[in-house]
Design an enzyme around this catalytic site. Structure first.
Site, mmCIF file in Angstrom:
data_model
loop_
_atom_site.group_PDB
_atom_site.id
_atom_site.type_symbol
_atom_site.label_atom_id
_atom_site.label_comp_id
_atom_site.label_asym_id
_atom_site.label_seq_id
_atom_site.Cartn_x
_atom_site.Cartn_y
_atom_site.Cartn_z
ATOM 1 N N GLY A 14 5.394 -27.807 18.102
ATOM 2 C CA GLY A 14 4.953 -26.720 18.837
ATOM 3 C C GLY A 14 3.566 -26.487 18.910
ATOM 4 N N ASP A 35 10.908 -31.046 13.620
ATOM 5 C CA ASP A 35 11.330 -30.357 14.950
ATOM 6 C C ASP A 35 12.420 -30.905 15.363
ATOM 7 O OD1 ASP A 35 11.013 -29.264 17.469
ATOM 8 O OD2 ASP A 35 8.732 -28.728 16.704
ATOM 9 N N ASN A 36 13.118 -30.216 16.097
ATOM 10 C CA ASN A 36 14.386 -30.709 16.921
ATOM 11 C C ASN A 36 14.075 -31.024 18.377
ATOM 12 O OD1 ASN A 36 14.367 -28.036 18.053
ATOM 13 N ND2 ASN A 36 16.286 -27.693 17.312
ATOM 14 N N LEU A 78 7.967 -22.463 10.798
ATOM 15 C CA LEU A 78 7.587 -22.071 12.118
ATOM 16 C C LEU A 78 8.814 -22.338 12.989
ATOM 17 C CD1 LEU A 78 3.765 -23.300 12.302
ATOM 18 C CD2 LEU A 78 4.814 -20.960 11.155
ATOM 19 N N ASN A 104 18.362 -23.052 4.337
ATOM 20 C CA ASN A 104 18.130 -24.377 3.982
ATOM 21 C C ASN A 104 16.731 -24.770 3.532
ATOM 22 O OD1 ASN A 104 20.778 -25.368 4.541
ATOM 23 N ND2 ASN A 104 20.207 -25.470 6.892
ATOM 24 N N TYR A 150 16.990 -12.914 18.439
ATOM 25 C CA TYR A 150 15.514 -13.188 18.187
ATOM 26 C C TYR A 150 14.891 -11.998 17.131
ATOM 27 C CZ TYR A 150 10.625 -14.810 17.955
ATOM 28 O OH TYR A 150 9.028 -14.964 17.389
ATOM 29 N N LYS A 154 14.910 -12.626 12.999
ATOM 30 C CA LYS A 154 13.672 -12.623 12.206
ATOM 31 C C LYS A 154 13.503 -11.640 11.233
ATOM 32 C CE LYS A 154 11.130 -15.859 14.158
ATOM 33 N NZ LYS A 154 10.303 -16.843 13.601
ATOM 34 N N ARG A 191 5.781 -17.223 28.489
ATOM 35 C CA ARG A 191 4.956 -16.098 27.717
ATOM 36 C C ARG A 191 3.752 -16.080 28.404
ATOM 37 N NH1 ARG A 191 4.847 -17.044 21.851
ATOM 38 N NH2 ARG A 191 4.368 -19.237 22.602
#
Length: 493
Positions: A14, A35-36, A78, A104, A150, A154, A191
């Site tokens: 990212g 990262d997926n 992240l 995990n 979200y 978090k 954003r």
């Protein structure tokens, strides 16, 4: 020379994670990037590292258990969609990332006795109106809104970190990250300021949800990485700690600033306010005290860096693949319209795959911002070969130029080339444009109907009569199709 570490970075492809990968590779550490690719959709941000001897990329979703099979010293967690246009696409997965994924990663940290940092967020505070957010504040968060996956995810992640620390002695750090951006932020991220810059460069409307009086503070990604590194190295301090800029600007002022910096023709338009907080200013006194840190790069520096990078790489629509049965010097209404579009869109490269049609024409020719690739043997029968020769030529070009959009000037032979290219695996959005005079009967109508059914967007009749109106429609649809390609919403729920 600091001791070499093995550093695991989730969400490493990212905008934030990739800059962190570069920093620690430059310092001589081993970096494992996990990262997926759900948000980025590709590895563009980390492709430059793939041949580095100290870099390893693993495509994996952290909601599923995983083990690197080697000793880890630090973990930066992240991994999680941040843009509301991404996190609301699969809100259950978003929340699982902050719960199952965090569990995990904490278990991994426990196994290898690694120090682990949670990339938390300003959103855990919810809405606060009377003062900047302090780490001791709790705020107000609604558990039932579309954004709650979200915000509450978090919050749960922070709880899991603290409980793991209390029960297992896990060496944790919690960073509450406020609005951060940089050149690696996707243009279509959703954003601000990225989406404002993207639309300004494309001369599209800049949409503000509300009246523009909401404020934000924007931090340069380089400053964010420096703060996270200081937090990770700091002994005896686990946080949470706010990391962000404390210089406020209204969303309307930001939009006007970006329009001026890009010399854009964009209009600023207003739509119904979403459920985002009106104010999000951090109190960063704790970061100054504990980390000896404060931002050094201004908002203007951030915007200038992003604008320069976006211009360098080009907008998603800066290169367009076009299929046309013929092209200049053999021109009809469709070709005339394309030439007019090209003149009105000088910042767009048009790559036209067409037929030779007659002998004596160059196979490759450049006309201003239009590059022409002529296929066939130089006869009128070349049009029957265009669906096949055109598709394979286009696939060759696509591998080099990575087109996001392809056009067919009519729903005929060129459109079939586009359909075949999609079958060959192209992910480019397929657009067909034809005039009302170009309607077909008999078997040609069936071919046209087949092609149009497989197109992502069709312009026909009055839609394509006026060039300027068509350009405005195209620019708007480019954004919508780009969002669709990337699995993002057009606007917040």
């Amino acid at each position: 020379m600091p001791q070499k570490k093995t550093i695991l970075i989730t969400g490493g492809a990212g905008a934030l994670g990739s800059v962190m990968c570069r920093r620690y590779l430059d310092e001589g550490h081993r970096v494992i990037c996990v990262d997926n690719l759900m948000k980025t959709r590709d590895t563009q941000n980390i492709d430059q590292f793939k041949k580095h001897p100290n870099f390893k990329f693993v495509k994996h979703d952290i909601i599923d258990p995983w083990d690197p099979g080697e000793k880890i010293d630090w973990i930066f967690n992240l991994a999680c969609p941040v843009s509301v246009l991404s996190l609301q696409v699969d809100p259950i997965h978003t929340m699982r990332t902050s719960i199952d994924g965090v569990i995990n990663m904490l278990n991994l940290a426990k196994k290898y006795n690694a120090r682990i940092l949670q990339g938390s967020t300003a959103d855990i505070y919810g809405e606060m109106k009377d003062h900047p957010f302090r780490e001791s504040d709790f705020g107000e968060v609604n558990s039932l809104t579309p954004r709650a996956c979200y915000e509450n995810g978090k919050r749960a992640a922070e709880t899991l970190f603290m409980d793991h620390h209390r029960i297992h002695g896990t060496d944790i750090r919690i960073a509450r990250i406020f609005n951060t951006a940089g050149p690696a932020t996707q243009m279509t991220d959703g954003r601000v300021p990225a989406i404002f810059i993207y639309n300004a460069l494309g001369n599209r409307d800049i949409v503000i949800y509300g009246d523009g009086s909401a404020t934000r503070c924007f931090l340069h990604v380089d400053d964010q990485i420096d703060a996270l590194d200081r937090l990770m190295r700091k002994e005896g301090f686990i946080g949470p700690v706010n990391i962000g800029s404390d210089k406020e600007i209204t969303i309307l002022e930001l939009a006007k600033k970006i329009v001026a910096k890009t010399n854009s023709r964009s209009r600023v338009v207003f739509e119904k306010r979403d459920d985002a907080p009106l104010f999000r200013r951090p109190d960063i006194s704790l970061a100054k005290k504990e980390l000896d840190w404060q931002p050094v790069k201004s908002l203007d520096r951030l915007l200038d860096d992003m604008i320069a990078h976006y211009k360098k790489v080009g907008l998603p629509e800066s290169r367009v693949l076009v299929f046309a049965t013929t092209y200049y010097p053999d021109a009809g209404l469709a070709e005339e319209r394309l030439a007019a579009l090209a003149r009105e869109m000088p910042d767009t490269e048009f790559h036209v795959v067409t037929t030779r049609f007659r002998r004596g024409l160059k196979r490759i020719e450049r006309q201003d911002n239009v590059t022409i690739y002529r296929l066939g043997f130089g006869s009128r029968f070349d049009k029957y070969l265009l669906p096949f020769l055109g598709a394979f030529k286009a696939r060759e070009l696509d591998k080099q130029l990575h087109f996001r959009f392809m056009w067919s000037l009519m729903a005929s032979y060129g459109a079939l080339a586009g359909v075949i290219l999609k079958m060959l695996g192209s992910k480019a959005s397929f657009i067909i444009a034809h005039h009302a005079s170009e309607l077909y009967g008999g078997w040609k109508a069936k071919v046209a109907g087949y092609a149009e059914m497989r197109a992502d967007q069709v312009y026909q009749g009055a839609d394509v009569e006026q060039t300027n109106e068509l350009i405005d429609r195209v620019r708007k649809n480019y954004q919508e199709l780009a969002m669709k390609q990337e699995g993002k919403l057009i606007r917040p729920v």
